[in-house]
Design a protein around this motif. Structure first.
Motif, PDB file in Angstrom:
ATOM      1  N   THR A  56      15.832  -1.489  -1.399  1.00  0.00           N
ATOM      2  CA  THR A  56      15.476  -1.237  -2.800  1.00  0.00           C
ATOM      3  C   THR A  56      13.974  -1.053  -3.005  1.00  0.00           C
ATOM      4  OG1 THR A  56      15.223  -3.597  -3.340  1.00  0.00           O
ATOM      5  CG2 THR A  56      17.446  -2.654  -3.486  1.00  0.00           C
ATOM      6  N   GLU A  57      13.204  -0.994  -1.923  1.00  0.00           N
ATOM      7  CA  GLU A  57      11.746  -0.931  -2.057  1.00  0.00           C
ATOM      8  C   GLU A  57      11.289   0.408  -2.647  1.00  0.00           C
ATOM      9  OE1 GLU A  57      10.351  -3.720   1.702  1.00  0.00           O
ATOM     10  OE2 GLU A  57      10.678  -1.572   2.006  1.00  0.00           O
ATOM     11  N   PRO A  58      10.567   0.384  -3.756  1.00  0.00           N
ATOM     12  CA  PRO A  58       9.998   1.631  -4.281  1.00  0.00           C
ATOM     13  C   PRO A  58       8.862   2.110  -3.378  1.00  0.00           C
ATOM     14  CG  PRO A  58      10.117  -0.079  -5.980  1.00  0.00           C
ATOM     15  CD  PRO A  58      10.339  -0.751  -4.667  1.00  0.00           C
ATOM     16  N   LEU A  59       8.733   3.408  -3.211  1.00  0.00           N
ATOM     17  CA  LEU A  59       7.624   3.980  -2.460  1.00  0.00           C
ATOM     18  C   LEU A  59       6.423   4.176  -3.375  1.00  0.00           C
ATOM     19  CD1 LEU A  59       9.452   6.685  -0.314  1.00  0.00           C
ATOM     20  CD2 LEU A  59       8.778   4.370   0.352  1.00  0.00           C
ATOM     21  N   ILE A  60       5.249   3.911  -2.837  1.00  0.00           N
ATOM     22  CA  ILE A  60       4.005   4.139  -3.568  1.00  0.00           C
ATOM     23  C   ILE A  60       3.396   5.466  -3.132  1.00  0.00           C
ATOM     24  CG2 ILE A  60       1.688   3.267  -4.056  1.00  0.00           C
ATOM     25  CD1 ILE A  60       2.797   0.452  -3.385  1.00  0.00           C
ATOM     26  N   ALA A  61       3.272   5.667  -1.829  1.00  0.00           N
ATOM     27  CA  ALA A  61       2.742   6.918  -1.290  1.00  0.00           C
ATOM     28  C   ALA A  61       3.828   7.996  -1.296  1.00  0.00           C
ATOM     29  CB  ALA A  61       2.219   6.697   0.122  1.00  0.00           C
ATOM     30  N   VAL A  88       0.834  -1.201   0.000  1.00  0.00           N
ATOM     31  CA  VAL A  88       0.000   0.000   0.000  1.00  0.00           C
ATOM     32  C   VAL A  88       0.868   1.251   0.000  1.00  0.00           C
ATOM     33  CG1 VAL A  88      -1.738   1.312   1.285  1.00  0.00           C
ATOM     34  CG2 VAL A  88      -1.881  -1.188   1.199  1.00  0.00           C
ATOM     35  N   ILE A  89       1.774   1.331   0.957  1.00  0.00           N
ATOM     36  CA  ILE A  89       2.674   2.478   1.072  1.00  0.00           C
ATOM     37  C   ILE A  89       3.984   2.219   0.329  1.00  0.00           C
ATOM     38  CG2 ILE A  89       3.890   3.987   2.695  1.00  0.00           C
ATOM     39  CD1 ILE A  89       0.795   4.105   2.771  1.00  0.00           C
ATOM     40  N   PHE A 117      -1.501   0.582  10.616  1.00  0.00           N
ATOM     41  CA  PHE A 117      -1.590  -0.722  11.270  1.00  0.00           C
ATOM     42  C   PHE A 117      -1.022  -1.736  10.284  1.00  0.00           C
ATOM     43  CE2 PHE A 117      -4.545  -4.515  12.088  1.00  0.00           C
ATOM     44  CZ  PHE A 117      -3.612  -5.133  12.922  1.00  0.00           C
ATOM     45  N   SER A 118       0.141  -2.276  10.633  1.00  0.00           N
ATOM     46  CA  SER A 118       0.874  -3.134   9.702  1.00  0.00           C
ATOM     47  C   SER A 118       1.323  -4.414  10.392  1.00  0.00           C
ATOM     48  CB  SER A 118       2.106  -2.389   9.166  1.00  0.00           C
ATOM     49  OG  SER A 118       2.941  -3.251   8.424  1.00  0.00           O
ATOM     50  N   GLY A 119       1.362  -5.488   9.616  1.00  0.00           N
ATOM     51  CA  GLY A 119       1.907  -6.745  10.117  1.00  0.00           C
ATOM     52  C   GLY A 119       3.420  -6.797  10.052  1.00  0.00           C
ATOM     53  N   ALA A 120       4.047  -5.755   9.524  1.00  0.00           N
ATOM     54  CA  ALA A 120       5.507  -5.692   9.479  1.00  0.00           C
ATOM     55  C   ALA A 120       6.055  -5.426  10.879  1.00  0.00           C
ATOM     56  CB  ALA A 120       5.958  -4.593   8.520  1.00  0.00           C
ATOM     57  N   THR A 121       7.320  -5.744  11.077  1.00  0.00           N
ATOM     58  CA  THR A 121       7.947  -5.395  12.346  1.00  0.00           C
ATOM     59  C   THR A 121       8.000  -3.878  12.479  1.00  0.00           C
ATOM     60  OG1 THR A 121      10.189  -5.335  11.435  1.00  0.00           O
ATOM     61  CG2 THR A 121       9.395  -7.468  12.266  1.00  0.00           C
ATOM     62  N   ARG A 122       8.091  -3.399  13.705  1.00  0.00           N
ATOM     63  CA  ARG A 122       8.162  -1.957  13.925  1.00  0.00           C
ATOM     64  C   ARG A 122       9.392  -1.353  13.235  1.00  0.00           C
ATOM     65  NH1 ARG A 122       6.161   2.192  16.763  1.00  0.00           N
ATOM     66  NH2 ARG A 122       4.407   0.876  17.366  1.00  0.00           N
ATOM     67  N   ALA A 123      10.508  -2.067  13.286  1.00  0.00           N
ATOM     68  CA  ALA A 123      11.727  -1.542  12.672  1.00  0.00           C
ATOM     69  C   ALA A 123      11.565  -1.398  11.170  1.00  0.00           C
ATOM     70  CB  ALA A 123      12.912  -2.445  12.995  1.00  0.00           C
ATOM     71  N   SER A 124      10.974  -2.417  10.528  1.00  0.00           N
ATOM     72  CA  SER A 124      10.785  -2.373   9.082  1.00  0.00           C
ATOM     73  C   SER A 124       9.791  -1.287   8.687  1.00  0.00           C
ATOM     74  CB  SER A 124      10.306  -3.743   8.585  1.00  0.00           C
ATOM     75  OG  SER A 124       9.953  -3.688   7.229  1.00  0.00           O
ATOM     76  N   ALA A 125       8.671  -1.212   9.409  1.00  0.00           N
ATOM     77  CA  ALA A 125       7.664  -0.197   9.098  1.00  0.00           C
ATOM     78  C   ALA A 125       8.225   1.208   9.317  1.00  0.00           C
ATOM     79  CB  ALA A 125       6.423  -0.416   9.955  1.00  0.00           C
ATOM     80  N   SER A 126       8.970   1.385  10.396  1.00  0.00           N
ATOM     81  CA  SER A 126       9.550   2.699  10.688  1.00  0.00           C
ATOM     82  C   SER A 126      10.555   3.100   9.616  1.00  0.00           C
ATOM     83  CB  SER A 126      10.227   2.683  12.058  1.00  0.00           C
ATOM     84  OG  SER A 126       9.284   2.431  13.086  1.00  0.00           O
ATOM     85  N   TYR A 127      11.259   2.132   9.071  1.00  0.00           N
ATOM     86  CA  TYR A 127      12.255   2.383   8.030  1.00  0.00           C
ATOM     87  C   TYR A 127      11.614   3.100   6.835  1.00  0.00           C
ATOM     88  CZ  TYR A 127      16.065   1.226   4.721  1.00  0.00           C
ATOM     89  OH  TYR A 127      17.086   1.268   3.801  1.00  0.00           O
ATOM     90  N   VAL A 128      10.453   2.602   6.409  1.00  0.00           N
ATOM     91  CA  VAL A 128       9.812   3.203   5.239  1.00  0.00           C
ATOM     92  C   VAL A 128       9.157   4.537   5.596  1.00  0.00           C
ATOM     93  CG1 VAL A 128       7.589   2.004   5.484  1.00  0.00           C
ATOM     94  CG2 VAL A 128       8.334   2.768   3.241  1.00  0.00           C
ATOM     95  N   LEU A 129       8.616   4.657   6.798  1.00  0.00           N
ATOM     96  CA  LEU A 129       7.978   5.919   7.179  1.00  0.00           C
ATOM     97  C   LEU A 129       9.006   7.035   7.323  1.00  0.00           C
ATOM     98  CD1 LEU A 129       5.285   4.644   9.700  1.00  0.00           C
ATOM     99  CD2 LEU A 129       5.074   5.087   7.240  1.00  0.00           C
ATOM    100  N   GLN A 130      10.204   6.681   7.738  1.00  0.00           N
ATOM    101  CA  GLN A 130      11.280   7.671   7.796  1.00  0.00           C
ATOM    102  C   GLN A 130      11.635   8.171   6.405  1.00  0.00           C
ATOM    103  OE1 GLN A 130      14.417   5.678   9.916  1.00  0.00           O
ATOM    104  NE2 GLN A 130      13.315   5.724  11.870  1.00  0.00           N
ATOM    105  N   ARG A 131      11.589   7.276   5.421  1.00  0.00           N
ATOM    106  CA  ARG A 131      11.858   7.685   4.043  1.00  0.00           C
ATOM    107  C   ARG A 131      10.812   8.677   3.543  1.00  0.00           C
ATOM    108  NH1 ARG A 131      12.228   2.606   0.356  1.00  0.00           N
ATOM    109  NH2 ARG A 131      12.696   4.227  -1.188  1.00  0.00           N
ATOM    110  N   LEU A 132       9.605   8.620   4.116  1.00  0.00           N
ATOM    111  CA  LEU A 132       8.539   9.545   3.748  1.00  0.00           C
ATOM    112  C   LEU A 132       8.564  10.800   4.615  1.00  0.00           C
ATOM    113  CD1 LEU A 132       5.668   6.968   3.199  1.00  0.00           C
ATOM    114  CD2 LEU A 132       6.588   8.519   1.457  1.00  0.00           C
ATOM    115  N   ALA A 133       9.571  10.905   5.470  1.00  0.00           N
ATOM    116  CA  ALA A 133       9.718  12.064   6.362  1.00  0.00           C
ATOM    117  C   ALA A 133       8.528  12.226   7.292  1.00  0.00           C
ATOM    118  CB  ALA A 133       9.947  13.333   5.540  1.00  0.00           C
TER     119      ALA A 133
END
Length: 271
Positions: free
Chosen positions: A119-124, A24-25, A142-158
């Motif tokens: 290497t994950e492309p961002l969608i949002a 999704v994101i 609300f994600s089934g990913a680990t907190r570290a993994s989810a936080s990694y992508v949210l940081q990329r989105l600032a």
């Protein structure tokens, strides 16, 4: 936009958006899903000396069962089923599966720079969430990913200090506890109660989470928004959309970016 069912809802500041993250994101077709296929392939080869790698369609079929949102567990299940077809029962330590999966997904470097996650492309986009905030819509994840993994992508989105319920915080989907925990935190941040919860996900488990939430806490109006993840080929998108709708999606979109504050879900049905 994919065909939708009609939902009596106009988005407003009484609406809360809660987002799944994977598919999704961010596009995880070359990361989580690749690590899943790598893991199954690795253990089947080691245990049987046979070459087998699950296809994207086989992974989708497994996840269509609605209970394999956790990719570590999905890897274990695919290995177990393959061995069963061979008439074999070979116990594999779950920890070994997790460790191998993570060695591919996160890599071996401490900064994860050599992992598929890098290497994950961002969608949002950051601008998308800014638009929601300006419109007065509270939002979180609300994600089934680990907190570290989810936080990694949210940081990329600032996104600073996101409201995030991750794997460590609640039972796995389709249990609705995590969705409602995220909702309560968003309400607290917004300083008011919501009328409508819009949950955006890309799997059967995501849609079933909303179905179960309606029974668990009927004080809210719920909207299940499905999005077609990037890995689904053009010729299979209608089939995937139908699968989401059969399992509770009120609306199916091609991308999360189509879900805007201006969207009137009551008028968004497309034949």
């Amino acid at each position: 936009m994919i065909e939708t069912s009609k939902v009596d809802l106009k988005l407003s500041n009484k609406s809360i958006f809660v987002f799944d993250i994977d598919g999704v994101i961010r596009d995880v077709s070359g990361s989580y899903r690749r690590a899943l296929a790598d893991t199954v392939e690795h253990f089947i080869k080691n245990l049987t000396n046979l070459d087998y790698r699950p296809t994207p369609e086989e992974i989708d079929d497994l996840k269509a069962e609605g209970i394999w949102n956790n990719d570590w567990e999905a890897s274990q299940e695919m290995i177990t089923r393959y061995l069963h077809r061979l008439g074999k029962k070979i116990p594999i330590a779950y920890e070994e599966i997790v460790n191998f999966f993570q060695s591919r997904y996160r890599g071996l470097n401490s900064d994860w720079s050599d992992g598929y996650i890098a290497t994950e492309p961002l969608i949002a986009t950051a601008a998308y969430f800014q638009e929601l905030t300006i419109a007065g819509i509270g939002w979180g994840f609300f994600s089934g990913a680990t907190r570290a993994s989810a936080s990694y992508v949210l940081q990329r989105l600032a996104i600073d200090l996101p409201i995030l319920i991750a794997m460590e915080d609640a039972a796995g989907k389709p249990d609705p506890t995590g969705l409602l925990l995220a909702t309560k935190q968003i309400e607290q941040k917004q300083g008011g109660l919501a009328k409508t919860i819009v949950y955006v996900g890309d799997t059967v488990a995501d849609m079933l989470t909303v179905v179960k939430a309606r029974d668990f806490d009927p004080s809210y109006q719920y909207v299940a928004v499905g999005v077609i993840p990037p890995h689904v080929s053009q010729d299979l998108r209608d089939r995937y959309a139908s699968l989401l709708k059969e399992n509770g999606a009120d609306l199916v979109l091609n991308s999360v970016l189509e879900l805007t504050p201006q969207l009137n879900l009551l008028q968004s049905s497309v034949s």
